[in-house]
Design a protein around this motif. Sequence first.
Motif, PDB file in Angstrom:
ATOM      1  N   UNK A 173       0.799  -1.222   0.000  1.00 22.37           N
ATOM      2  CA  UNK A 173       0.000   0.000   0.000  1.00 22.37           C
ATOM      3  C   UNK A 173       0.828   1.266   0.000  1.00 22.37           C
ATOM      4  N   UNK A 174       2.106   1.163   0.385  1.00 27.00           N
ATOM      5  CA  UNK A 174       2.877   2.368   0.683  1.00 27.00           C
ATOM      6  C   UNK A 174       4.002   2.675  -0.306  1.00 27.00           C
ATOM      7  N   UNK A 175       4.337   1.725  -1.184  1.00 27.76           N
ATOM      8  CA  UNK A 175       5.505   1.896  -2.043  1.00 27.76           C
ATOM      9  C   UNK A 175       5.112   1.893  -3.510  1.00 27.76           C
ATOM     10  N   UNK A 176       5.859   2.673  -4.285  1.00 22.19           N
ATOM     11  CA  UNK A 176       5.607   2.773  -5.725  1.00 22.19           C
ATOM     12  C   UNK A 176       6.950   2.780  -6.445  1.00 22.19           C
ATOM     13  N   UNK A 177       7.107   1.931  -7.454  1.00 23.59           N
ATOM     14  CA  UNK A 177       8.365   1.795  -8.187  1.00 23.59           C
ATOM     15  C   UNK A 177       8.100   1.885  -9.686  1.00 23.59           C
ATOM     16  N   UNK A 178       8.909   2.651 -10.397  1.00 24.06           N
ATOM     17  CA  UNK A 178       8.777   2.807 -11.847  1.00 24.06           C
ATOM     18  C   UNK A 178      10.143   2.735 -12.512  1.00 24.06           C
ATOM     19  N   UNK A 179      10.138   2.278 -13.756  1.00 27.27           N
ATOM     20  CA  UNK A 179      11.336   2.259 -14.589  1.00 27.27           C
ATOM     21  C   UNK A 179      11.021   2.919 -15.926  1.00 27.27           C
ATOM     22  N   UNK A 210      19.648   6.256 -21.979  1.00 28.61           N
ATOM     23  CA  UNK A 210      19.296   6.663 -20.620  1.00 28.61           C
ATOM     24  C   UNK A 210      18.375   5.602 -20.009  1.00 28.61           C
ATOM     25  N   UNK A 211      18.528   5.387 -18.719  1.00 27.01           N
ATOM     26  CA  UNK A 211      17.657   4.459 -17.988  1.00 27.01           C
ATOM     27  C   UNK A 211      17.473   4.990 -16.578  1.00 27.01           C
ATOM     28  N   UNK A 212      16.237   4.940 -16.065  1.00 22.30           N
ATOM     29  CA  UNK A 212      16.008   5.464 -14.723  1.00 22.30           C
ATOM     30  C   UNK A 212      15.130   4.541 -13.895  1.00 22.30           C
ATOM     31  N   UNK A 213      15.282   4.657 -12.583  1.00 19.84           N
ATOM     32  CA  UNK A 213      14.445   3.966 -11.596  1.00 19.84           C
ATOM     33  C   UNK A 213      13.940   5.013 -10.617  1.00 19.84           C
ATOM     34  N   UNK A 214      12.662   4.891 -10.234  1.00 18.33           N
ATOM     35  CA  UNK A 214      11.995   5.899  -9.420  1.00 18.33           C
ATOM     36  C   UNK A 214      11.223   5.186  -8.310  1.00 18.33           C
ATOM     37  N   UNK A 215      11.557   5.462  -7.054  1.00 17.80           N
ATOM     38  CA  UNK A 215      10.938   4.775  -5.924  1.00 17.80           C
ATOM     39  C   UNK A 215      10.341   5.799  -4.974  1.00 17.80           C
ATOM     40  N   UNK A 216       9.057   5.582  -4.598  1.00 18.53           N
ATOM     41  CA  UNK A 216       8.351   6.481  -3.686  1.00 18.53           C
ATOM     42  C   UNK A 216       7.879   5.723  -2.455  1.00 18.53           C
ATOM     43  N   UNK A 217       7.998   6.346  -1.294  1.00 21.84           N
ATOM     44  CA  UNK A 217       7.267   5.915  -0.107  1.00 21.84           C
ATOM     45  C   UNK A 217       6.150   6.941   0.100  1.00 21.84           C
ATOM     46  N   UNK A 218       4.934   6.543  -0.285  1.00 25.37           N
ATOM     47  CA  UNK A 218       3.800   7.468  -0.284  1.00 25.37           C
ATOM     48  C   UNK A 218       4.218   8.759  -0.985  1.00 25.37           C
TER      49      UNK A 218
END
Length: 588
Positions: A173-179, A210-218
Amino acid sequence: MKSPFRTVFLKAFLAGTKAGLVTSLPKRLLVFGLFIAGMPGLVLHAHATMSTNADTIAAAESNWSASDWAKVPPVRPMPRPGMFAKPPARAGYASVLDLLAHVQPEYFPDPGRGYYSLWDQVTGNIRDSRPVSPYPPFALMPTSAYDIDFRYLENPDHEKDIFDPVKRIHLGNDWLLSFGGSFWYRYMHETDSRLNAAGRNNDYHLIRTRFHADLWYRDNLRLFAEFIDARSFGPELAPLGIDRNHTDILNLFADYKVGNINSSPLYMRFGRQELIFGSQRLISTLDWANTRRTFQGIKSFWRNEKWDIDAFWVRPMKTEKGEFDNWDRRRDFFGLWTTYKHDKDHLIDLYFLSLNDNRPVGGTFLGNTDILQSTAQGRTTMLGDSNVHTLGGRLVGDYNQILYEIEGMYQFGKWSNLDVSAFAVATGLGYDFQMPLNPILWLRYDFASGDGNPQDGNVNTFNQLFPFGHYYLGYIDLIGRQNIHDFNAQLTLHPKRWVTFLAQYHRYYLANKRDFLYNAGGVALLGDPTGQSGSHVGDGIDFLVNIHVARHHDVLVGYSKLFSGNFIENQRPGINPDLFYVQYNFRF
């Protein structure tokens, strides 16, 4: 006890040491992979630290719901650029940078039924409205990858795409990950390249990955990392510094939500980051460059419906082709930038910027007539140690079919023992004809002061800082916003929704004929301290066509030429440079 993940992250985050032992491509990719793997560990460590305030965490948990993800990340659309246009009555975009900023939906109402890519046309896929796509239908994209808006994926009825599975991956519920990432290839053919006296041409190829990773906690904590690999093949002249950067970090930062002010979040960003503000005349990501431009430091930002406020202290990154980039310890750049959004059609930018440059001066063609004169007189002390402050403001908007923009910039400070006093102005009027082909015509004037008296103890040459001059002053990149008059016009056409045609004409004069001609990078190319070479630099033309092939694919073809005026002709007889290029771009 320190977390091992945190240790890995911080080593990559600071990037202050030269990774001398990590020189081969596989090893460097391994380091980047370890860094990506270490991102969750740092977040967990930060979350554990925040848990000391149990009541605050418990309250946040009770208020967080699945619907809140529709607001994460709080992206900032690309600022409204110069040579913008009001949305045409018929389908299409009205200027190149408007097209690049298409993620701002209020600027582009639904233009209706039709084909929105070459692939749509070939397959007969008639769409009822413009497809939702976070990337602009154009081969250039100044917007940073971390501000690309994929929040529409929270709507279960969105149009599906093959790359959806690597976007917005919910981890509980709390984490979001994108590439995500991109690849481009560009072929360049330059005649009389860089105004070189021998008249040599330059044919070469550029590729960028280019390549990226994006991580969110809420919406509380974000970790973003972006890898870049930029290479040049087969040049006949030495590659430019903006052409190559082998296996490095473009962006690497952490965002922390400090709190809310008037119901809008205030964030702090720490680490390596791109900057883009206002018209991009002074601060830009420089997407035309194979390497892009990035900085390292701290930024705070707060946004609501009416205001954007940013404050930052950063240092520019020094691109080092075969090693990990390091920040430039001799340059400090800080500023405050505010944007007031009166409504979707009228904006005001106000800003203060300061660049402290302690690099030693090692030659004569370094950006100031005083340096040339001092050297000519046999003085051995070269000028350096500058501290230049910039105050500026910008009005931009439209009224019915009439478009306008004006930006003024004044600089003061010190260059060694000399006083700095310089200014620049950019003005323009445009007209949206609202007729077939969607023509938009702009007439514009750009001015940046030069230094006319090397003996008066003042420096009057404007410092263009970190601009996107390529778009404003000609695609051939031989003219910078320093010591220049530029009378110019631009016509944009959209014969198809997936075709953009742009034509520019420029007539260039030196603001002061005793100062230098500076290129798009701020490097002094030619100068005559006597002023006898004249002031007419030349006349430039630019043509480009962009074909939006499909959602992830674009092709750009362009031609630029500079017809030399008496200033260039007197110093480089017979030199009339031109540029032809073809670029393919893929994004996911």
